[in-house]
Design a protein around this motif. Structure first.
Motif: not given
Length: 208
Positions: A60, A63, A115, A118-119
């Protein structure tokens, strides 16, 4: 206490926990959940209700940082010329990379891969928007693209903590000036152009 107040309190606790986790992740100490709870001013039970595992909390943090970084590109383009927007965005990247390093050091390998995957797209798109705007007005070189710049700034993940303050932004300054054309008005990394340089001193000193 009403249900609305309870939800508001829960949301506030969650944000305090994430903010505290970001601070711990960007520091030099090992990432520990009890240190996060203490910094956030909540009990361990409250922390675990919001984030059952350490990876959940760190995901989180990451994100939110990715969302903030990508949104910042649009904000900067609305406020500054493209070359200056790119400089200021790269300055934000330095802070983002410091947190990212702490997050990736603390999560499991599988979570780290997810992670990163996704980024990659959102950050690449934000950077591409900055580059395209500068290429359109002639202040950023036409022969550079987002994947290439991401490769260049990858050095941030390899800096030791003791080298961070002295090398992170100075090297980003080198990257930035390698991307700019001679027509670009930016004189110093992440700052507005400063006064003209005195003879023999090179680039002018930007205001702090």
């Amino acid at each position: 206490m009403s249900g609305t107040q309870q939800r508001a309190d829960a949301a506030a606790n969650r944000e305090r926990i994430v903010a505290a986790a970001r601070e711990v992740a960007s520091g030099t100490e090992e990432f520990r959940l009890n240190a996060v709870a203490k910094r956030a001013g909540v009990g361990q039970g409250t922390l675990y209700r919001h984030f059952p595992t350490r990876d959940d909390l760190l995901a989180e943090v990451y994100r939110q940082d990715v969302l903030a970084l990508t949104a910042h590109a649009d904000e900067l383009l609305g406020q500054h010329p493209p070359a200056e927007a790119l400089a200021r965005w790269l300055d934000r990247v330095a802070d983002y990379a410091r947190v990212k390093r702490g997050v990736f050091a603390a999560v499991e390998a599988g979570a780290r891969t997810r992670l990163a995957d996704d980024s990659h797209g959102p950050i690449g798109q934000a950077l591409a928007a900055l580059l395209h705007a500068g290429q359109a007005d002639g202040t950023i070189r036409a022969d550079v693209d987002a994947p290439g710049v991401i490769t260049l700034i990858g050095y941030l993940s390899r800096l030791d903590e003791e080298d961070w303050e002295t090398r992170a932004r100075p090297l980003l300054d080198v990257v930035l000036h390698g991307l700019l054309t001679r027509d670009a008005p930016v004189r110093s990394f992440g700052r507005q152009p400063g006064p003209p340089a005195r003879p023999g001193t090179g680039r002018g000193t930007a205001p702090s």
